[in-house]
Design an enzyme around this catalytic site. Structure first.
Site, PDB file in Angstrom:
ATOM      1  N   TYR A  13       0.864  -1.184   0.000  1.00  0.00           N
ATOM      2  CA  TYR A  13       0.000   0.000   0.000  1.00  0.00           C
ATOM      3  C   TYR A  13       0.897   1.231   0.000  1.00  0.00           C
ATOM      4  O   TYR A  13       2.120   1.134   0.097  1.00  0.00           O
ATOM      5  CB  TYR A  13      -0.913  -0.005   1.234  1.00  0.00           C
ATOM      6  CG  TYR A  13      -2.058   0.988   1.162  1.00  0.00           C
ATOM      7  CD1 TYR A  13      -3.014   0.905   0.155  1.00  0.00           C
ATOM      8  CD2 TYR A  13      -2.185   2.014   2.098  1.00  0.00           C
ATOM      9  CE1 TYR A  13      -4.061   1.804   0.078  1.00  0.00           C
ATOM     10  CE2 TYR A  13      -3.235   2.920   2.037  1.00  0.00           C
ATOM     11  CZ  TYR A  13      -4.168   2.811   1.018  1.00  0.00           C
ATOM     12  OH  TYR A  13      -5.203   3.706   0.943  1.00  0.00           O
ATOM     13  N   ARG A  19      -6.633   2.767   3.401  1.00  0.00           N
ATOM     14  CA  ARG A  19      -7.439   1.548   3.352  1.00  0.00           C
ATOM     15  C   ARG A  19      -6.683   0.315   3.849  1.00  0.00           C
ATOM     16  O   ARG A  19      -7.282  -0.752   3.998  1.00  0.00           O
ATOM     17  CB  ARG A  19      -7.950   1.310   1.929  1.00  0.00           C
ATOM     18  CG  ARG A  19      -8.865   2.413   1.413  1.00  0.00           C
ATOM     19  CD  ARG A  19      -9.662   1.968   0.210  1.00  0.00           C
ATOM     20  NE  ARG A  19     -10.676   0.987   0.564  1.00  0.00           N
ATOM     21  CZ  ARG A  19     -11.905   1.281   0.994  1.00  0.00           C
ATOM     22  NH1 ARG A  19     -12.272   2.529   1.144  1.00  0.00           N
ATOM     23  NH2 ARG A  19     -12.762   0.327   1.270  1.00  0.00           N
ATOM     24  N   TRP A 109     -11.618  11.439  -2.364  1.00  0.00           N
ATOM     25  CA  TRP A 109     -10.215  11.411  -1.945  1.00  0.00           C
ATOM     26  C   TRP A 109      -9.263  11.745  -3.096  1.00  0.00           C
ATOM     27  O   TRP A 109      -8.212  12.346  -2.879  1.00  0.00           O
ATOM     28  CB  TRP A 109      -9.870  10.032  -1.370  1.00  0.00           C
ATOM     29  CG  TRP A 109     -10.734   9.644  -0.216  1.00  0.00           C
ATOM     30  CD1 TRP A 109     -11.796   8.770  -0.230  1.00  0.00           C
ATOM     31  CD2 TRP A 109     -10.651  10.127   1.133  1.00  0.00           C
ATOM     32  NE1 TRP A 109     -12.371   8.683   1.018  1.00  0.00           N
ATOM     33  CE2 TRP A 109     -11.689   9.502   1.880  1.00  0.00           C
ATOM     34  CE3 TRP A 109      -9.804  11.026   1.778  1.00  0.00           C
ATOM     35  CZ2 TRP A 109     -11.889   9.752   3.229  1.00  0.00           C
ATOM     36  CZ3 TRP A 109     -10.007  11.270   3.133  1.00  0.00           C
ATOM     37  CH2 TRP A 109     -11.035  10.640   3.844  1.00  0.00           C
TER      38      TRP A 109
END
Length: 204
Positions: A13, A19, A109
């Site tokens: 990530y 997330r 976002w």
């Protein structure tokens, strides 16, 4: 003979909570070793093109790539009390997580225009968030945790989502002390407290 050795886990990530943080909390709580592989935004286009669905986080499990953060969280918590102690509790956990995720997914976002982004964030936090928070507060009632009588990953997800929302509206929970208490209880769990203390400090 069956092989009961722990799989090799690699989580990929960006260098942010985002997330992937729910997965990191679960790993921390269950004391499971994994590689926390954080990529730079500049490297993302090349990595994205190699992924079947073009999204992260992904969790590599012995060479198999799993995607979708909440699906990964359900995989990791299956057969643990974090998922809920009964099938009904497990459904309640999923429902609260999905309710929170529905709301978080409404925020733009990735919006490039800052004025549009700011306006939408402000509207959601000013007009929509209070309804969600009141519903959550009512649902929690006098309970110690959101579901059942012990912590579940829904409590983790509430702490993670609310931490992000508080970045944009620090007074968001001022009228919801019971929801603040759940946040503090999650943060006080030794394994979670240790992770929060040593994780890379990022805004989101």
């Amino acid at each position: 003979m069956l092989n009961h050795t722990m799989p090799n886990y690699k989580l990929t990530y960006f260098n942010m909570r985002g997330r992937a943080e729910i997965i990191r909390y679960i790993f921390a709580y269950l004391d499971i070793k994994y590689e926390d592989h954080r990529i730079e935004q500049a490297d993302w286009p090349e990595i994205k093109s190699a992924l079947p669905f073009g999204k992260i986080p992904i969790l590599e499990v012995d060479g198999l790539n799993l995607h979708q953060s909440l699906a990964i969280a359900r995989y990791l918590t299956r057969n643990t009390d974090l998922a809920g102690k009964t099938e009904l509790e497990q459904c309640e956990v999923d429902a609260i997580v999905d309710t929170l995720d529905d709301f978080m997914s409404r925020f733009p976002w990735a919006e490039k225009r800052q004025d549009i982004k700011d306006q939408t964030f402000n509207e959601l936090l000013t007009y929509d968030a209070p309804h969600l928070l009141q519903d959550l507060d009512t649902y929690l009632g006098e309970k110690e945790w959101l579901i059942g009588n012990s912590v579940t990953w829904a409590d983790f997800y509430w702490e993670i989502c609310s931490t992000t929302l508080l970045v944009f509206k620090p007074d968001l929970l001022d009228v919801h002390p019971r929801l603040v208490t759940v946040r503090k209880k999650v943060q006080a769990i030794p394994a979670i407290a240790d992770w929060i203390q040593r994780r890379p400090q990022t805004r989101l």
